[in-house]
Design an enzyme around this catalytic site. Structure first.
Site, PDB file in Angstrom:
ATOM      1  N   ARG A   1      39.853  40.475  34.465  1.00 53.16           N
ATOM      2  CA  ARG A   1      39.222  39.414  33.656  1.00 53.16           C
ATOM      3  C   ARG A   1      38.809  39.971  32.302  1.00 53.16           C
ATOM      4  O   ARG A   1      38.994  39.325  31.272  1.00 53.16           O
ATOM      5  CB  ARG A   1      37.992  38.874  34.372  1.00 53.16           C
ATOM      6  CG  ARG A   1      37.193  37.897  33.519  1.00 53.16           C
ATOM      7  CD  ARG A   1      35.986  37.349  34.280  1.00 53.16           C
ATOM      8  NE  ARG A   1      35.221  36.420  33.458  1.00 53.16           N
ATOM      9  CZ  ARG A   1      34.224  36.764  32.643  1.00 53.16           C
ATOM     10  NH1 ARG A   1      33.862  38.038  32.559  1.00 53.16           N
ATOM     11  NH2 ARG A   1      33.587  35.870  31.933  1.00 53.16           N
TER      12      ARG A   1
ATOM     13  N   HIS B   1      41.765  38.080  37.253  1.00 53.38           N
ATOM     14  CA  HIS B   1      40.399  38.348  37.706  1.00 53.38           C
ATOM     15  C   HIS B   1      40.381  39.302  38.896  1.00 53.38           C
ATOM     16  O   HIS B   1      39.709  39.075  39.902  1.00 53.38           O
ATOM     17  CB  HIS B   1      39.673  37.044  38.037  1.00 53.38           C
ATOM     18  CG  HIS B   1      39.345  36.237  36.820  1.00 53.38           C
ATOM     19  ND1 HIS B   1      40.274  35.926  35.852  1.00 53.38           N
ATOM     20  CD2 HIS B   1      38.175  35.673  36.401  1.00 53.38           C
ATOM     21  CE1 HIS B   1      39.704  35.210  34.901  1.00 53.38           C
ATOM     22  NE2 HIS B   1      38.433  35.055  35.193  1.00 53.38           N
TER      23      HIS B   1
ATOM     24  N   PHE C   1      42.172  34.116  45.227  1.00 55.05           N
ATOM     25  CA  PHE C   1      42.716  32.920  45.900  1.00 55.05           C
ATOM     26  C   PHE C   1      44.225  33.034  46.121  1.00 55.05           C
ATOM     27  O   PHE C   1      44.760  32.496  47.075  1.00 55.05           O
ATOM     28  CB  PHE C   1      42.422  31.668  45.073  1.00 55.05           C
ATOM     29  CG  PHE C   1      41.022  31.610  44.503  1.00 55.05           C
ATOM     30  CD1 PHE C   1      39.942  32.057  45.248  1.00 55.05           C
ATOM     31  CD2 PHE C   1      40.784  31.128  43.229  1.00 55.05           C
ATOM     32  CE1 PHE C   1      38.654  32.024  44.737  1.00 55.05           C
ATOM     33  CE2 PHE C   1      39.500  31.084  42.708  1.00 55.05           C
ATOM     34  CZ  PHE C   1      38.431  31.535  43.461  1.00 55.05           C
TER      35      PHE C   1
ATOM     36  N   GLU D   1      46.286  26.567  46.735  1.00 52.85           N
ATOM     37  CA  GLU D   1      47.055  27.803  46.555  1.00 52.85           C
ATOM     38  C   GLU D   1      48.197  27.948  47.557  1.00 52.85           C
ATOM     39  O   GLU D   1      49.189  28.633  47.280  1.00 52.85           O
ATOM     40  CB  GLU D   1      46.122  29.016  46.649  1.00 52.85           C
ATOM     41  CG  GLU D   1      45.109  29.107  45.513  1.00 52.85           C
ATOM     42  CD  GLU D   1      43.905  28.192  45.708  1.00 52.85           C
ATOM     43  OE1 GLU D   1      43.732  27.676  46.827  1.00 52.85           O
ATOM     44  OE2 GLU D   1      43.144  27.991  44.746  1.00 52.85           O
TER      45      GLU D   1
END
Lengths: 342, 294
Positions: A191, A133, A107, A82
């Site tokens: 999500r 998410h 992330f 990332e």
């Protein structure tokens, strides 16, 4: 003012995925525009773009990492990395591209905040960071994957725009808005699939908040964002039946805040409530509190509903929303309690 | 061997000397900064700007320019002084380094100074950006022969971000990307081997991901640096037999001396982030033959 979806009004809403609708729209824009690219960190599936060769009519993925077609080159895979994800995006932006980075919010921006700060915000490159998410609605994956701190991390950064659409129609509209916005953007997507409350004809602009329920007799303003606006509308319906009239303001742009729309509603009513699927510290509620305290508007009561300095846990979305007080009944009770307490 | 003439090498050496003098003056005047790394990279910067890169000093946004990304941004006094030597910024501006209102920030900021390709300082990020730029040039833009150079330091190899970027460039065969690694052997609080050793395999994160590895055994010798850069653009049959390819990104390891040119700074990590006094600077400039400031 939103018109609101008929099925939603009748109590039988369509439930749709924000992230897949966003992914579909992004795919179309990449094919239609010269300079839009997407970069994945092994999570193309987060927005439903895990079969690019199939979508493009290719079947040669895996044979070679050397892409030869123009379309193929616009889908970049950096692997589970990332920090590099946003760095590469900054470099692409410097060469005139409009890069979208895709990962889970836990992330990105969870892991790569400093790279976003220096390479994108201080460097002022128009990178579009997609954090999927976000929120407890992630469910069974548990606390490590339920990002509840991303609004705080992103809205504190100079130059960064923070977006949080409430349903699939808005998520789809956001793609074009982000491409046309010259600033760094962050968009958080849940999500879970959520009830669709808006219509394709409802307005949506970056930097605007929208009155989604109006009531001339309202004594309560409910301000919500993202996954919680659907709930806020249902809460306002329940409270109305109990004789409590509310206005609901939907905030798809958390930064910059639409001060005028928010303060004018808070000024019309007596009580202000904020709802978000995020920590109350550093989230939408904190920003609204700062905004109100810096203005002449003085609600008699103010409450921030969200996650209170806790992590999530495994469970279904419904179980988690109930446990953390974010389901329709819990929010309704919480507001009614506030109204009856001294 | 390269085709550089002795005159060309001499000219670049003179530029490097001018840049070195300005670096000393700038850091001493500012009262803070990073002299050791700035001095170790001067000669490579002089080679890039006066013998390698294509650019228009009067148009920093020239769409045909080669690109230099300085990933280890703390050595920016050397870059600013090189840009002044190349006529991109006025030399008179150099002494504003680190002052309030200056375009020459303590760590480089693209939005403040035309001619900078990025904002850097926190280590490891420049290489990712350089790789993104090289990807755009190779795969997304009309056919071009532009090249991306990225300077990183050996202390910077500590950062995981470097490994991520090296893997990415290897995967996409970014043959238009050359990394110049300043192997000066020191970092902020000690030698690179003491802080986080390479076990004799410096740069392995690059070669493991299909980069071709070249060396300048003296990274402070202009002829040697130019030889390494020129060599990196060709592949001999022998190299091709050993897995080298014109499709690979290139790493050039420059074996340099930290604090190069200032006897009491050389090889002493304590000069990583400490400015010489104005008195020290006078003595240094005298030794570097700068008669104006003696």
């Amino acid at each position: 003012m939103y018109k609101l979806d008929n099925n939603f009004i009748k109590g039988h809403p369509r439930t749709e995925s924000l992230r897949y609708k966003f992914g579909d729209a992004l795919f179309d824009e990449i094919l239609n525009q010269d300079n839009v690219v997407v970069i994945f960190a092994d999570l193309s599936s987060a927005i439903g773009l895990n079969d690019i060769p199939g979508r493009l009519g290719h079947n040669d993925l895996g044979k070679s990492v050397r892409h030869t077609t123009r379309e193929f080159n616009r889908f970049i895979e950096v692997g589970v990395a990332e920090q590099n994800l946003v760095g590469v995006a900054s470099g692409l932006a410097h060469m005139g591209q409009i890069p979208f980075t895709v990962s889970y919010a836990a992330f990105s921006p969870g892991r790569n905040w400093e790279q976003i700060r220096t390479s994108i915000c201080l460097n002022n490159q128009p990178v579009k960071i997609v954090g999927s998410h976000a929120g407890l609605n992630v469910g069974p994956d548990g606390a490590s994957h339920q990002m509840l701190e991303d609004i705080a991390l992103m809205q504190v950064l100079p130059n960064m725009v923070v977006l949080s659409p409430g349903d699939a129609i808005e998520a789809k509209k956001m793609v074009k808005l982000m491409i046309n916005d010259p600033r760094p953007n962050y968009i958080r997507l849940p999500r879970a699939s959520l009830p669709t409350f808006s219509t394709p004809n409802d307005p949506l602009e970056i930097g605007k908040a929208y009155l989604v329920r109006q009531d001339d007799n309202a004594m309560v303003t409910i301000i919500s964002t993202g996954s919680m606006t659907g709930n806020a509308l249902l809460v306002s319906g329940q409270l109305f039946k109990q004789g409590i009239a509310c206005e609901v303001i939907h905030v798809p742009t958390i930064k910059p805040l639409d001060k005028e729309t928010i303060l004018s509603s808070c000024g019309r009513t007596k009580i202000t409530i904020t709802i978000e699927e995020h920590q109350v510290n550093g989230g939408l509620g904190s920003s609204i509190a700062s905004l109100i305290l810096s203005s002449d508007v003085r609600p008699t009561k103010f409450k921030m509903i969200g996650v209170n300095d806790q992590f999530g846990q495994s469970g279904t979305m419904d179980e988690l929303w109930r446990h953390y007080g974010l389901d329709v009944d819990s929010i309704t009770n919480s507001i009614r309690h506030l109204l009856t307490s001294n | 061997m390269s085709n550089r003439t002795p005159e060309q090498i001499k000219t670049i050496e003179q530029h490097a000397l001018n840049i070195r003098r300005n670096v000393i003056k700038m850091i001493a005047t500012a009262g803070s900064g990073h002299p050791a790394g700035s001095l170790s990279i001067v000669d490579a910067l002089a080679c890039l700007y006066f013998g390698v890169m294509r650019y228009d000093p009067h148009n920093p946004n020239d769409p045909n320019r080669d690109i230099l990304v300085l990933s280890n941004g703390h050595v920016c006094p050397a870059l600013y002084a090189t840009m002044a030597e190349a006529g991109i910024i006025p030399e008179s501006e150099l002494m504003t380094l680190r002052r309030f209102g200056s375009r020459l920030q303590g760590h480089p900021e693209r939005t403040k100074l035309p001619g900078l390709e990025t904002t850097s300082g926190p280590l490891g990020e420049g290489l990712s950006q350089a790789a993104g730029m090289a990807y755009a040039l190779k795969y997304l833009m009309p056919t071009n022969d532009r090249h991306v150079y990225c300077i990183i330091s050996d202390g910077e190899l500590n950062e995981g971000n470097i490994d991520e970027a090296a893997k990415f460039a290897g995967k996409y065969q970014l043959s238009n990307l050359t990394v110049l690694l300043d192997r000066n052997g020191i970092q902020l609080s000690g030698t690179t081997e003491n802080i986080l050793p390479n076990f004799g395999r410096c740069g392995i994160q690059f070669t493991a991901h299909n980069w071709d590895n070249f060396f300048a055994f003296s990274g402070n010798n202009v002829a040697c640096i130019l030889d390494a850069i020129d060599e990196s653009k060709r592949r001999t049959p022998e190299q091709l037999k050993h897995g080298f390819s014109l499709d690979h990104p290139r790493l050039i390891q420059l074996h340099t001396t930290p604090g190069k040119g200032v006897d009491f700074m050389e090889n002493d990590y304590n000069w990583h982030g400490k400015a010489p006094s104005l008195d020290d600077a006078k003595h240094i400039l005298a030794k570097l033959g700068d008669k104006k400031h003696v």
